[in-house]
Design a protein around this motif. Structure first.
Motif, short mmCIF file in Angstrom:
data_model
loop_
_atom_site.label_atom_id
_atom_site.label_comp_id
_atom_site.label_asym_id
_atom_site.label_seq_id
_atom_site.Cartn_x
_atom_site.Cartn_y
_atom_site.Cartn_z
N PRO A 110 0.60 -1.51 -0.04
CA PRO A 110 0.12 0.31 0.01
C PRO A 110 1.05 1.04 -0.05
O PRO A 110 1.48 1.10 0.64
N GLY A 111 0.25 2.73 -0.96
CA GLY A 111 1.07 3.10 -0.54
C GLY A 111 -0.20 4.69 -0.67
O GLY A 111 -0.93 4.10 -1.34
N ALA A 112 0.96 6.13 -1.43
CA ALA A 112 -0.18 7.20 -2.15
C ALA A 112 -0.86 6.64 -3.40
O ALA A 112 -1.57 7.24 -3.53
N GLN A 113 0.29 6.57 -4.02
CA GLN A 113 -0.31 6.04 -5.63
C GLN A 113 -0.03 4.19 -6.11
O GLN A 113 1.75 4.09 -5.62
N ALA A 114 0.07 4.23 -6.58
CA ALA A 114 -0.11 2.78 -7.60
C ALA A 114 1.12 2.89 -8.69
O ALA A 114 -0.22 3.39 -10.00
N PRO A 115 2.40 3.18 -9.28
CA PRO A 115 3.25 3.29 -9.82
C PRO A 115 2.98 2.55 -11.52
O PRO A 115 2.28 1.28 -10.94
N ARG A 116 2.97 2.62 -12.45
CA ARG A 116 2.58 1.69 -13.62
C ARG A 116 3.57 0.67 -13.35
O ARG A 116 5.12 1.00 -13.00
N LYS A 117 3.45 -0.34 -13.78
CA LYS A 117 4.52 -1.94 -13.62
C LYS A 117 4.28 -2.75 -14.72
O LYS A 117 3.52 -2.32 -15.57
N GLU A 118 5.08 -3.31 -14.63
CA GLU A 118 4.66 -4.83 -15.38
C GLU A 118 3.60 -5.35 -15.29
O GLU A 118 3.14 -5.60 -14.13
N VAL A 119 2.75 -5.88 -15.98
CA VAL A 119 1.34 -6.40 -15.76
C VAL A 119 1.66 -8.05 -15.63
O VAL A 119 2.84 -8.53 -16.34
N VAL A 120 1.19 -8.70 -14.14
CA VAL A 120 1.14 -9.35 -13.76
C VAL A 120 0.05 -10.00 -15.07
O VAL A 120 0.20 -12.16 -15.70
N TYR A 121 -1.35 -10.54 -14.88
CA TYR A 121 -2.12 -11.41 -15.29
C TYR A 121 -2.43 -10.72 -17.31
O TYR A 121 -1.91 -9.87 -17.54
N THR A 122 -3.16 -12.12 -17.76
CA THR A 122 -2.97 -12.48 -19.32
C THR A 122 -3.60 -11.47 -19.61
O THR A 122 -4.88 -10.71 -18.75
N LYS A 123 -4.02 -10.99 -21.11
CA LYS A 123 -5.44 -10.32 -20.98
C LYS A 123 -6.54 -11.23 -21.00
O LYS A 123 -8.13 -10.40 -20.77
N ASP A 124 -6.52 -12.63 -21.51
CA ASP A 124 -7.76 -13.24 -20.98
C ASP A 124 -7.91 -13.55 -19.38
O ASP A 124 -9.62 -13.25 -18.59
N GLU A 125 -6.80 -12.93 -18.46
CA GLU A 125 -7.05 -13.37 -16.87
C GLU A 125 -7.78 -11.64 -16.28
O GLU A 125 -8.19 -11.78 -15.38
N ILE A 126 -7.28 -10.88 -17.31
CA ILE A 126 -7.73 -9.50 -17.17
C ILE A 126 -10.07 -9.21 -17.53
O ILE A 126 -9.68 -8.68 -16.61
N ALA A 127 -9.79 -10.37 -18.29
CA ALA A 127 -11.25 -9.63 -18.58
C ALA A 127 -11.64 -10.79 -18.08
O ALA A 127 -13.33 -10.27 -17.50
N ALA A 128 -11.17 -11.57 -17.25
CA ALA A 128 -12.05 -12.48 -16.52
C ALA A 128 -12.26 -11.53 -15.09
O ALA A 128 -13.44 -11.83 -14.51
N LEU A 129 -10.81 -10.75 -14.27
CA LEU A 129 -11.30 -10.34 -13.47
C LEU A 129 -12.44 -8.91 -13.51
O LEU A 129 -12.68 -8.50 -12.56
N SER A 130 -12.42 -8.39 -14.47
CA SER A 130 -13.64 -7.53 -15.13
C SER A 130 -14.66 -7.71 -14.98
O SER A 130 -15.58 -7.02 -14.59
N ALA A 131 -14.79 -8.76 -15.46
CA ALA A 131 -16.32 -9.00 -15.66
C ALA A 131 -16.64 -9.67 -14.45
O ALA A 131 -17.85 -9.76 -13.83
N TYR A 132 -16.24 -10.25 -13.41
CA TYR A 132 -16.36 -10.58 -11.92
C TYR A 132 -16.61 -9.65 -11.43
O TYR A 132 -17.62 -9.26 -10.67
N VAL A 133 -15.71 -8.99 -11.52
CA VAL A 133 -16.17 -7.18 -10.77
C VAL A 133 -17.33 -6.17 -11.13
O VAL A 133 -17.97 -6.23 -10.58
N ALA A 134 -17.28 -6.60 -12.42
CA ALA A 134 -18.54 -5.88 -12.92
C ALA A 134 -20.21 -6.30 -11.98
O ALA A 134 -20.76 -5.81 -12.48
N SER A 135 -20.01 -7.82 -12.05
CA SER A 135 -21.12 -8.49 -11.21
C SER A 135 -21.64 -8.28 -10.21
O SER A 135 -22.25 -8.66 -9.68
N LEU A 136 -20.34 -7.94 -9.74
CA LEU A 136 -21.02 -7.28 -8.35
C LEU A 136 -21.65 -5.83 -8.18
O LEU A 136 -21.95 -5.65 -6.75
N GLY A 137 -21.47 -4.64 -9.31
CA GLY A 137 -22.71 -3.92 -9.07
C GLY A 137 -22.93 -2.92 -9.87
O GLY A 137 -21.94 -3.63 -11.26
N THR A 138 -23.18 -2.07 -9.63
CA THR A 138 -22.83 -0.65 -11.37
C THR A 138 -21.72 -0.13 -10.97
O THR A 138 -20.57 -0.41 -10.81
#
Length: 300
Positions: A110-138
């Motif tokens: 944790p910090g004051a701001q999250a800096p940009r760095k190397e991406v950890v997840y693949t595109k498919d995994e990012i799509a899955a995470l986005s779909a799950y968080v989108a299902s939590l609300g608006t």
């Protein structure tokens, strides 16, 4: 002929019978059900695929995100009552695609701001995470490519086609919006700058247009949220077109220094050069004094 008339009469009586309407209703339902069964499987498959994607995203979330954001995205508070990880129930898929797609999440600490760095997840995994968080609300969805494709500026000059003149008009509109809303933090050429309480506005030149659009849409970190009600989609595209034009603008000085031009070069060289000369002069004076003292002591 009489036989035909009798048959027609019987059929007419049956049509007027109490069961005729029920038979017609049953036939209509069977026909409607058959048509639905023929056309519905594609939609059913889509729903099943979406559910599977959400489930995959939840599994990834529990492993990599739940420690800070809670098992259901409800957020986590420290014992002191401060926010350890914010709630994600209404951030939408666009926020996840931006944060994870730029490597800002997951954070190392944790910090004051999250800096940009190397991406950890693949595109498919990012799509899955986005779909799950989108299902939590608006929350805003991931934008379509047409919304940030500056090669399709729209018919801005009213000649019925999209050409280079429309692209110039789009960049001009974007420059006005950018100078009014973005330069205070990101510098007039998008080089970024310092922010209060340890934050900073990152450099936005060379950033994927989709991520620029998502940043305006979701307001990450200290950035304000520019919803479509504040800045319409066509104006967001104009801002992206202006930022892309900045990348193609040559630097007119030896050093960039935030794009301040040759004057900044002159100031840096003047101050640095004068400083070096002053330091050299002080060294000469000190060395000369030491030599004179040594000669006087030898003569005595």
């Amino acid at each position: 002929m009489r036989l035909l008339n009798r048959s027609a009469g019987r059929l007419s009586r049956h049509r007027r019978g109490p069961l005729a309407g029920l038979v017609v209703l049953v036939l209509g339902l069977l026909l409607t059900g058959g048509l639905y069964a023929a056309l519905a499987p594609a939609q059913a498959d889509t729903d099943a695929d979406q559910e599977a994607l959400v489930q995959e995203g939840r599994e990834l979330f529990l492993i990599g995100c739940a420690f800070c954001h809670g098992q259901n995205g409800e957020g986590v508070l420290t014992q002191g009552g401060s926010q350890y990880g914010p709630a994600l129930t209404d951030v939408g898929a666009a926020a996840v695609d931006f944060q994870v797609g730029t490597g800002r999440m997951p954070m190392a600490q944790p910090g004051a701001q999250a800096p940009r760095k190397e991406v950890v997840y693949t595109k498919d995994e990012i799509a899955a995470l986005s779909a799950y968080v989108a299902s939590l609300g608006t929350g805003p969805a991931i934008p379509d490519a047409d919304l940030y494709d500056t090669d399709k500026p729209g018919d801005l000059n009213g000649d019925g086609k999209q050409d280079d003149e429309d692209k110039v008009l789009l960049v001009a509109r974007g420059s006005q919006i950018f100078l009014a809303n973005c330069t205070a933090c990101h510098n007039f050429e998008g080089s970024g700058g310092a922010m209060p309480r340890g934050g900073f506005a990152p450099k936005i030149r060379g950033v994927d247009p989709k991520h620029i659009y998502e940043a305006m849409l979701t307001g990450p970190q200290s950035m304000d949220t520019f919803s479509d009600g504040n800045i319409p989609p066509e104006d967001k595209k104009a801002v992206i077109a202006y930022i892309e034009a900045l990348e193609e603008t040559p630097g007119y000085s030896g050093f960039t220094f935030g794009g301040l031009g040759p004057v900044s070069d002159g100031i840096i060289v003047w101050v640095g050069g004068i400083g070096i000369l002053v330091g050299f002069a002080v060294w000469i004076a000190a060395h000369t004094t030491r030599s004179s003292k040594q000669k006087d002591e030898a003569a005595a």
